[in-house]
Design an enzyme around this catalytic site. Structure first.
Site, PDB file in Angstrom:
ATOM      1  N   ARG A 152       0.855  -1.177   0.000  1.00  0.00           N
ATOM      2  CA  ARG A 152       0.000   0.000   0.000  1.00  0.00           C
ATOM      3  C   ARG A 152       0.898   1.237   0.000  1.00  0.00           C
ATOM      4  NH1 ARG A 152      -2.470  -3.392   3.999  1.00  0.00           N
ATOM      5  NH2 ARG A 152      -4.573  -4.087   3.395  1.00  0.00           N
ATOM      6  N   LYS A 176      -2.831  -2.326   7.844  1.00  0.00           N
ATOM      7  CA  LYS A 176      -4.079  -1.821   8.403  1.00  0.00           C
ATOM      8  C   LYS A 176      -4.420  -2.530   9.710  1.00  0.00           C
ATOM      9  CE  LYS A 176      -6.551  -0.045   4.375  1.00  0.00           C
ATOM     10  NZ  LYS A 176      -7.808  -0.129   3.604  1.00  0.00           N
ATOM     11  N   HIS A 241      -2.157   2.498  -5.911  1.00  0.00           N
ATOM     12  CA  HIS A 241      -3.095   1.389  -5.764  1.00  0.00           C
ATOM     13  C   HIS A 241      -3.247   0.599  -7.060  1.00  0.00           C
ATOM     14  CE1 HIS A 241      -4.733   0.830  -1.842  1.00  0.00           C
ATOM     15  NE2 HIS A 241      -5.845   0.298  -2.300  1.00  0.00           N
ATOM     16  N   ARG A 244      -0.483  -1.795  -7.153  1.00  0.00           N
ATOM     17  CA  ARG A 244      -0.789  -2.884  -6.207  1.00  0.00           C
ATOM     18  C   ARG A 244      -1.786  -3.858  -6.831  1.00  0.00           C
ATOM     19  NH1 ARG A 244      -1.566  -4.411  -0.631  1.00  0.00           N
ATOM     20  NH2 ARG A 244      -3.761  -4.603  -0.036  1.00  0.00           N
ATOM     21  N   HIS A 267      -5.173  -8.668   3.340  1.00  0.00           N
ATOM     22  CA  HIS A 267      -6.622  -8.548   3.432  1.00  0.00           C
ATOM     23  C   HIS A 267      -7.132  -9.368   4.619  1.00  0.00           C
ATOM     24  CE1 HIS A 267      -6.966  -7.597  -1.159  1.00  0.00           C
ATOM     25  NE2 HIS A 267      -6.676  -6.533  -0.435  1.00  0.00           N
ATOM     26  N   TYR A 276     -10.189 -10.063  -7.420  1.00  0.00           N
ATOM     27  CA  TYR A 276      -9.219 -10.321  -8.488  1.00  0.00           C
ATOM     28  C   TYR A 276      -9.601 -11.528  -9.327  1.00  0.00           C
ATOM     29  CZ  TYR A 276      -6.632  -6.753  -6.122  1.00  0.00           C
ATOM     30  OH  TYR A 276      -6.278  -5.557  -5.553  1.00  0.00           O
TER      31      TYR A 276
END
Length: 301
Positions: A152, A176, A241, A244, A267, A276
Site C-alpha cells: 500500500r 491496516k 493502488h 498494487r 486482506h 481479483y
C-alpha cells in the site's frame, strides 16, 4: 483515538482523495455531502464512530434507494480507511455499514504487462541518460516495491531503512489495523533498494526520507503520473493502488493461490481478495469471445 474533529478530518480526506485518486469535482462534492450529513446525524462524532453508531446511522437509510445506500456506504468506508491509513484510528468500524445485495462491485483498474514494461523502460532510459540519477534510483525502488511486493502507498513511503535487506527475500510490515504480515521482496526490488541506499546513505530513519519526515503519498502519486505520461500511459490510469492491483492480478494470472495472495496483500477478509478472480474471469471471457475458433462463425449465423 487521536481523531481530529469531523470538519478537519473530512477536509483532509477529500484533499487526499483529490490528490491521490484524481477524484472529479462532482465526486468530491457528493462525498462531502454524505460525510457531513453523517457527521450531523452523529452529533459531530463521525470520526470517532463505533459499529453501533454506524448501525444506527444505517437504520436512517431504510427508505433510501439501494444505489444511494451503496454510495453513502462507499463514502464512509473510504473515509474510515483513510483514518486508519493515516494512523488517526486504530480500527475500522465500517464493517457495520450495509452492503446492498445484488449490486456489481466495481473492478479495480489494472495495468497490463505491456504497460508495466513501458514504465520500467522509461526508468531504464532515464538512468542511462542521467548524470545525477538519485531521483530516478529512488523512483525505481518505489515502483519495484509497489509492483513487485504489492505494498500500500502508506506502507511504502513509511518503510524504515532497515525494513529491506539485500540478503532477505521478504519484509515484515505492519499494515491496516496494526496487523503484521510477511511480503515477498524480489531480487530486482532488493537490487533497486540497494542502489538507492548507496545514494541515500546509511543514516537511520525512513527509507524514502523527505525533510524531517518521509515522502508523502501525494508526492508519490505525482511521481507516478509523470512517469506514466512519459511512458505513453494516460496519467489518470495510474496510482500506487493501481500498481498494487497489477501485482495481484498478474500473480493470479500466473497461477497464484488465492489464500497466498490474501496473505501477501494483507486482506483481513478473503472476500476482498476475491475481486481479483473477477478481473481474471473478465479477461478469460474476453479471450474466448475474441479468440475462440467458433467466435466468427457464431457472428455469421
Amino acid at each position: 483515538m487521536n481523531v481530529p474533529d469531523d470538519g478537519a478530518a473530512i477536509a483532509a480526506f477529500l484533499s487526499a482523495l483529490a490528490a491521490e485518486a484524481g477524484a472529479a469535482r462532482n465526486t468530491l462534492m457528493a462525498y462531502r455531502s454524505d460525510l457531513e450529513l453523517a457527521s450531523d446525524a452523529l452529533s459531530g462524532r463521525l470520526g470517532r464512530a463505533q459499529p453501533t453508531d454506524l448501525n444506527r446511522l444505517a437504520d436512517g437509510w431504510a427508505t433510501l434507494a439501494r444505489s444511494t445506500v451503496a454510495r453513502k456506504s462507499a463514502a464512509l468506508r473510504r473515509f474510515f480507511g483513510f483514518l486508519l491509513d493515516e494512523g488517526l484510528r486504530a480500527d475500522d468500524p465500517s464493517s457495520a455499514l450495509p452492503r446492498p445485495g445484488g449490486m456489481q462491485r466495481r473492478l479495480p483498474r489494472v495495468l497490463d504487462h505491456i504497460d508495466i514494461d513501458r514504465l520500467f523502460s522509461v526508468l531504464a532510459a532515464r538512468l542511462a541518460a542521467s548524470k545525477d540519477a538519485s531521483a530516478d534510483l529512488r523512483l525505481l525502488a518505489l515502483v519495484e516495491l509497489l509492483y513487485g511486493s504489492g505494498l500500500r502507498a502508506t506502507e511504502l513511503v513509511s518503510l524504515e531503512v532497515r525494513a529491506i535487506s539485500p540478503d532477505r527475500p521478504y519484509a515484515i510490515l505492519k499494515g491496516k489495523g496494526g496487523r503484521e504480515r510477511l511480503v515477498p521482496v524480489s531480487d530486482r526490488a532488493r537490487a533497486a533498494v540497494t542502489a538507492w541506499k548507496a545514494v541515500r546513505g546509511d543514516a537511520p530513519g525512513y527509507l524514502f526520507p523527505s525533510g524531517a519526515k518521509h515522502l508523502s503519498r501525494v508526492r508519490l502519486f505525482q511521481l507516478l503520473r509523470t512517469l506514466a505520461a512519459e511512458a505513453g500511459i494516460p496519467p489518470d490510469r495510474i496510482s500506487p493502488h493501481v500498481l498494487r492491483h497489477a501485482f495481484a492480478t498478474h500473480l493470479l494470472e500466473g497461477g497464484a493461490d488465492l489464500r497466498a495472495l490474501q496473505t501477501m496483500l494483507g486482506h483481513a477478509d478473503i472476500a476482498t481478495t476475491e475481486i481479483y478472480t473477477h478481473v481474471e474471469t473478465a479477461r478469460l471471457v474476453e479471450l474466448v469471445t475474441t479468440r475462440h475458433p467458433l467466435a466468427d462463425k457464431g457472428r455469421e449465423t
